[in-house]
Scaffold this motif. Structure first.
Motif, short mmCIF file in Angstrom:
data_model
loop_
_atom_site.label_atom_id
_atom_site.label_comp_id
_atom_site.label_asym_id
_atom_site.label_seq_id
_atom_site.Cartn_x
_atom_site.Cartn_y
_atom_site.Cartn_z
N VAL A 290 77.17 27.95 41.13
CA VAL A 290 74.83 27.75 41.60
C VAL A 290 75.42 25.95 40.78
CG1 VAL A 290 74.50 29.82 40.62
CG2 VAL A 290 75.26 28.32 38.46
N PHE A 291 73.80 25.69 40.93
CA PHE A 291 73.84 24.50 41.87
C PHE A 291 72.77 23.91 41.02
CE2 PHE A 291 76.43 25.55 44.56
CZ PHE A 291 77.97 24.43 44.39
N SER A 292 72.61 22.58 40.07
CA SER A 292 70.81 22.53 40.20
C SER A 292 69.65 22.22 40.70
CB SER A 292 71.09 20.91 39.00
OG SER A 292 71.60 20.23 39.37
N GLN A 293 68.79 22.38 40.76
CA GLN A 293 67.92 22.01 41.55
C GLN A 293 68.01 20.35 42.54
OE1 GLN A 293 65.60 24.56 43.42
NE2 GLN A 293 65.31 22.61 45.14
N ASP A 294 68.39 19.36 41.04
CA ASP A 294 68.59 18.45 42.20
C ASP A 294 69.36 18.30 43.11
OD1 ASP A 294 65.96 17.40 40.65
OD2 ASP A 294 67.82 16.71 38.94
N GLN A 295 70.95 19.11 42.54
CA GLN A 295 71.88 19.07 43.60
C GLN A 295 71.64 19.13 44.96
OE1 GLN A 295 75.36 17.39 43.48
NE2 GLN A 295 74.21 17.60 45.15
N LEU A 296 71.17 19.96 44.91
CA LEU A 296 70.57 21.84 46.40
C LEU A 296 69.50 20.49 46.81
CD1 LEU A 296 70.47 25.00 44.94
CD2 LEU A 296 72.41 23.91 46.43
N ASN A 297 68.66 19.99 46.38
CA ASN A 297 67.98 18.83 46.90
C ASN A 297 68.80 18.00 47.99
OD1 ASN A 297 65.58 20.19 46.42
ND2 ASN A 297 64.94 18.49 44.26
N SER A 316 69.85 34.15 46.91
CA SER A 316 69.17 34.14 46.36
C SER A 316 69.05 34.01 45.03
CB SER A 316 68.64 35.07 46.01
OG SER A 316 69.38 36.21 45.40
N ASN A 317 70.49 33.45 43.58
CA ASN A 317 70.60 33.23 42.61
C ASN A 317 71.12 31.56 43.42
OD1 ASN A 317 72.97 33.94 43.43
ND2 ASN A 317 73.70 34.70 41.19
N LEU A 318 71.11 30.66 43.94
CA LEU A 318 72.12 29.36 44.33
C LEU A 318 71.51 28.62 43.55
CD1 LEU A 318 74.53 28.71 45.62
CD2 LEU A 318 73.25 27.74 47.62
N ALA A 319 70.60 28.95 42.86
CA ALA A 319 69.60 26.81 41.93
C ALA A 319 69.98 27.54 40.40
CB ALA A 319 68.17 27.26 42.72
N PHE A 377 87.06 20.69 56.71
CA PHE A 377 86.75 21.23 55.87
C PHE A 377 86.43 19.84 54.48
CE2 PHE A 377 89.65 24.30 56.12
CZ PHE A 377 89.01 25.95 55.02
N LEU A 378 85.19 20.22 54.72
CA LEU A 378 84.21 19.31 53.65
C LEU A 378 84.36 20.33 52.44
CD1 LEU A 378 81.16 17.64 55.25
CD2 LEU A 378 82.85 16.71 54.59
N CYS A 379 84.92 19.27 51.48
CA CYS A 379 86.29 20.10 50.20
C CYS A 379 84.45 20.24 48.90
CB CYS A 379 87.28 19.74 49.36
SG CYS A 379 87.78 20.60 51.09
N TRP A 380 84.02 20.90 47.96
CA TRP A 380 82.98 21.09 47.15
C TRP A 380 83.35 21.62 45.72
CZ3 TRP A 380 77.40 19.16 48.01
CH2 TRP A 380 76.70 19.15 46.79
N PRO A 381 84.51 21.66 45.64
CA PRO A 381 85.32 22.80 44.44
C PRO A 381 84.31 23.06 43.43
CG PRO A 381 86.59 21.09 44.12
CD PRO A 381 85.96 20.67 45.55
N TYR A 382 84.48 24.48 42.79
CA TYR A 382 83.18 24.50 41.71
C TYR A 382 84.11 24.85 40.25
CZ TYR A 382 79.78 27.23 39.59
OH TYR A 382 78.49 27.55 37.79
N PHE A 383 84.87 25.82 40.52
CA PHE A 383 85.25 26.47 39.33
C PHE A 383 86.85 26.81 39.65
CE2 PHE A 383 85.10 30.30 39.98
CZ PHE A 383 84.51 31.30 39.52
N GLY A 409 77.36 13.19 38.07
CA GLY A 409 77.97 14.60 38.21
C GLY A 409 76.96 15.08 39.66
N LEU A 410 77.05 13.84 40.34
CA LEU A 410 76.01 14.26 41.49
C LEU A 410 76.20 14.69 43.22
CD1 LEU A 410 71.86 14.63 41.23
CD2 LEU A 410 73.14 16.20 40.79
#
Length: 463
Positions: A290-297, A316-319, A377-383, A409-410
């Motif tokens: 999941v990401f902050s709304q700022d990051q998704l923007n 539906s729960n990505l933000a 790939f463009l890599c954007w690891p989460y955890f 952190g963005l």
């Protein structure tokens, strides 16, 4: 009544951890086992079972070669299953008895079809205490890379050497290196690392230590990898059988392979068919990130500014658990070159000729699917292991680029746009991706390494 002297028919019971990244690969493996004439019963929790069935078409249900059944997870129906540790604790408390009762019931029905083998996810390996008492063989399953298991098996030595404390925190400010050919692990980038949340980290670390015990006691450890890409890690695990990548043999665009928690939106194929070859940016962060709304923007605006067609999977729960709010006018401005879906049939999407690259969280299933289809790939690891998977992708296999966060952190729109252009103009990365695809397909065909390992496992089931 069983005929005296008649050989026991093999019957596999498969038990995944109740999460998308664990259920789907084990179900793929089980379909492969069932294709060899072996009876397979697949046990999900009731909650996950309902999601899997809801996502399957009626045709898929009829054609499914494995039997899908369920047991309770011990939580009240109204509880939130996305809060992981309550679920883990409840499953651990209730599953052994539920599973024991289930196996006794199955074994009591037909003495010729008793459970002969239990394949359990490495994270629920404690159920082997039950299954061994009931006479079934224990086989562990690892949906993550072999390197992760190699690291887990080294935990006691790392604690003894003072590299880790009993909570899994790195004691010395240095890299942890198992082999020259395995990317090192950095502080706070271990599979169990939760910086700033020691309680969660300790719980996860204890689960990994349990997984190490499971690996030692299982006859085999089946892993969704192949020897050629992780040979050094594979060599560190005595009973490992690399049998991946798990690829669907079902090429129908309208049919699901089963195991998804969301209904796959197959309308993306007609859209992909209209796009130029090698033009589409595919964006998906798996089932948990999941990401902050700022990051998704920032991401939305980067995709718009790139000027390229894109297919974006937006849960539906990505933000941060809520629906994404797009920048003003975004959907209208990109409507002619964008497709946004809640869930996609990813393996088939990645194999489509219009896909140019995969902007990914680097989960291992996604990594193997992208690698097997020759997509950069463009890599954007989460955890968890995703940071180490990124190191494989960018530093060892050289089939992708990192998207780096700024001081806030963005991942900025400028960073994302720049890396898209760099990746798609780098012919060396594209060539490496094609080579790895060829290696992956070779490993699961004919006398390939994974194909032979799979035959070893099938022979052990039948004899």
């Amino acid at each position: 009544m069983a005929v005296k002297g008649k050989r026991q028919v093999p019957h596999v019971l498969a038990v995944p951890f109740p999460a998308q990244g664990h259920v789907l690969p084990l179900m793929k493996l089980c379909r492969r086992i069932a294709s060899r004439g072996i009876k397979v019963t697949f046990v999900n929790t009731e909650y996950i079972h309902a999601k899997v069935l809801a996502a399957m078409s009626e045709d898929d249900k009829k054609q499914n070669p494995i039997q899908l059944i369920s047991i309770p997870d011990g939580l009240p129906a109204e509880d939130d299953r996305s809060v992981g540790f309550e679920l883990m604790e409840s499953v651990r408390r209730t599953m052994p008895e539920n599973l024991s009762n289930l196996i006794k019931k199955i074994n009591g029905r037909n003495s010729d079809e008793k459970i002969t083998c239990v394949i359990a996810d490495i994270t629920v390996g404690w159920i082997f205490d039950v299954t061994q008492k009931l006479g079934a063989e224990s086989v562990a399953f690892q949906s993550a890379p072999a390197a992760g298991m190699a690291m887990i098996l080294q935990i006691p030595k790392l604690i003894q050497a003072g590299n880790l404390d009993i909570n899994g925190s790195v004691m010395k400010n240095e890299l942890i290196n198992l082999s020259d050919n395995i990317p090192p692990w950095r502080r706070n980038k271990l599979s169990w690392s939760f910086p700033g949340d020691l309680k969660t980290q300790t719980i996860v670390f204890e689960c990994f230590m349990d997984a190490a015990k499971t690996a030692h006691h299982a006859k085999w450890l089946l892993c969704n990898t192949f020897y050629e890409i992780e040979s050094s890690a594979c060599n560190l695990i005595p009973n490992l059988l690399p049998v991946g990548p798990f690829l669907s043999t079902n090429k129908s665009k309208s049919s699901s392979i089963g195991g998804s928690f969301w209904q796959e939106d197959t309308t993306c194929f007609s859209w992909l068919d209209e796009q130029p070859i090698g033009s589409v940016i595919y964006v998906s962060f798996g089932s948990i990130a999941v990401f902050s709304q700022d990051q998704l923007n920032e991401l939305a605006l980067a995709l718009e500014l790139s000027g390229r067609p894109f297919l974006w999977v937006v849960r539906s729960n990505l933000a941060n658990g809520s629906h994404v709010k797009y920048p003003n006018g975004f959907q209208e401005r990109v409507s002619k070159r964008a497709k946004i879906v809640e869930w996609a049939p990813q393996e088939k999407v990645l194999a489509h000729s219009s896909i140019a690259c995969f902007l990914s969280h680097c989960g291992w299933n996604s990594t193997m699917e992208g690698l097997s289809t020759g997509v950069p790939f463009l890599c954007w690891p989460y955890f968890s292991d995703q940071f180490h998977n990124q190191n494989y992708i960018c530093d060892v296999w050289k089939i992708g680029l990192r998207l780096n966060p700024n001081k806030n952190g963005l991942r900025s729109r400028h960073e994302i746009m720049t890396k898209i252009e760099m990746l798609l103009s780098d012919y060396g990365i594209k060539a490496n991706a094609v080579k790895l695809k060829e290696m992956a397909l070779k490993s699961v065909s004919g006398y390939g390494s994974s194909s032979q390992n799979f035959e070893t496992f099938i022979d052990s089931l039948k004899n």
